[in-house]
Enzyme design. Structure first.
Site, PDB file in Angstrom:
ATOM      1  N   CYS A   1       0.834  -1.204   0.000  1.00 42.59           N
ATOM      2  CA  CYS A   1       0.000   0.000   0.000  1.00 42.59           C
ATOM      3  C   CYS A   1       0.866   1.250   0.000  1.00 42.59           C
ATOM      4  O   CYS A   1       0.591   2.211  -0.727  1.00 42.59           O
ATOM      5  CB  CYS A   1      -0.930  -0.001   1.210  1.00 42.59           C
ATOM      6  SG  CYS A   1      -1.962   1.481   1.341  1.00 42.59           S
TER       7      CYS A   1
ATOM      8  N   CYS B   1      -6.491  -2.040   7.611  1.00 42.13           N
ATOM      9  CA  CYS B   1      -7.690  -1.196   7.625  1.00 42.13           C
ATOM     10  C   CYS B   1      -8.924  -1.927   7.132  1.00 42.13           C
ATOM     11  O   CYS B   1      -9.972  -1.878   7.744  1.00 42.13           O
ATOM     12  CB  CYS B   1      -7.463   0.047   6.774  1.00 42.13           C
ATOM     13  SG  CYS B   1      -8.969   1.003   6.507  1.00 42.13           S
TER      14      CYS B   1
END
EC number: 2.8.1.13
Length: 364
Positions: free
Chosen positions: A103, A199
């Site tokens: 990410c 997340c």
């Protein structure tokens, strides 16, 4: 105080305390500061899992307090294509990936950087606990000042060109200092809990999340001697060194020593376990790694000594690195516990992060 009035910085504002204080510090230094709230996950947005809605509200309140503009952008499509599909592929292959590293490489320091440029930003900034050092044309990634929060491990795949356009305002501070600054400014995020885990999984049970995307393939749990002692619901739910959640305690004919995962036998779909946290099969002399990212280019020497981590917050381990075609072979001075294929090995020269790669295999 130095001023940077001609430089516009786009700060990644997450709705957390670190990015909030980062924005404040840059504004205090004279930068022209704007914020960007990134949304990277669209599958579900309930408050019990990802907290994007409440985080956006906090981000807006922080920017209002600091008097800076907040932009919003969705990188959900990029995240799905560049990060999440790889995450699923790795689990299908029986490995344990680290999506946060990908990410950072693909979203926070590529998609975000591109978006910031389109907004007219000269630089970007994030709330990571890392630092940089510039020498000539090179930008070096350095460890953050707070050893308990240091995040260079997660940033090792970010190329030097991206780092050259990045600021880490809180990298030289301790976490308690960051919270103190936020408290003195009366920012809404001053006592906000740090985000943990991935997340898009949030606080839900990991196995329940994974079942949504990958079919479970139950199989045998066997001892290191080949004896079947239970059943697993899928190798993807387990990782090397795991102790909890095996469901095999109190077995007749065995002592009470805890069981640990020592191998995932993909060919036979068997989870191999052994008793004792110091069992020899938990330890490896070294590893091989591929998909190397060297921050400042491939090392000049094909064989060199340095330090390495095979997991976040692990103390640095002395090792020898042999660069091979398409990868590296790493031999440690001391045998390492629970080295896990799919995770990352990250290399250091003192406080400087050299880069790293994905662990392919271990050797005993």
């Amino acid at each position: 105080m130095s001023t940077h009035r001609n430089q516009r910085v786009i700060v990644g504002i997450s709705g957390g305390v670190d990015s909030s204080v980062s924005a404040y510090l840059l504004k205090a230094l004279g930068y022209e500061v704007e914020g960007l709230f990134m949304k990277n996950w669209d599958e579900d947005d309930g408050t019990e899992y990802c907290t994007a809605l409440s985080d956006l509200e906090d981000a807006q309140k922080v920017c209002d307090k600091l008097g800076i503009k907040l932009h919003t952008a969705s990188f959900s499509a990029e995240y799905w294509d560049r990060v999440f599909e790889h995450f699923l592929d790795e689990y299908r292959a029986g490995r344990t990936p680290n999506p946060d590293i990908l990410c950072n490489k693909e979203i926070k320091f590529k998609a975000f950087l591109d978006y910031a440029q389109a907004l007219g930003g000269d630089l970007i900034a994030t709330g990571h606990y890392a630092q940089f050092s510039r020498f000539g044309e090179h930008t070096y990634l350095m460890k953050g000042a707070d050893p308990s929060k240091e995040q260079s491990y997660f940033l090792h795949a970010v190329p030097g060109q991206a780092l050259a356009r990045t600021l880490f305002p809180v990298g030289g501070l301790l976490k308690k200092e960051v919270r103190r600054i936020a408290r003195e400014l009366d920012l809404i995020t001053h006592d906000k809990k740090d985000s943990t885990g991935i997340c898009f999984i949030g606080e839900r049970k990991f196995s329940d999340f994974l079942k949504t995307y990958l079919p479970a393939q139950p199989g045998k749990i066997v001892t290191d001697k080949g004896e079947e002692i239970g059943r697993h619901q899928g190798l993807m739910y387990h990782t090397i060194g795991q102790r909890q959640g095996l469901g095999i305690g109190g077995l007749k004919g065995y002592d009470d020593a805890p069981w640990y995962v020592v191998e995932k036998d993909l060919d036979n779909n068997e989870l191999v376990v052994a008793q004792g946290g110091d069992h020899p099969r938990l330890f490896s002399a070294g590893l091989t790694a591929s998909k190397l990212d060297w921050i400042n280019g491939v090392p000049a020497k094909s064989s060199f000594s340095c330090y390495a981590k095979t997991r976040y917050r692990q103390p640095d381990q002395l090792c020898r690195v042999d660069v091979q075609d398409g990868g590296v072979r790493v031999t440690f001075d001391k045998r390492q516990r629970a080295v896990t294929p799919g995770q990352s090995v990250v290399f250091y020269d003192g406080a400087r992060c050299l880069g790293g790669g994905v662990i392919e295999s271990v050797f005993k």
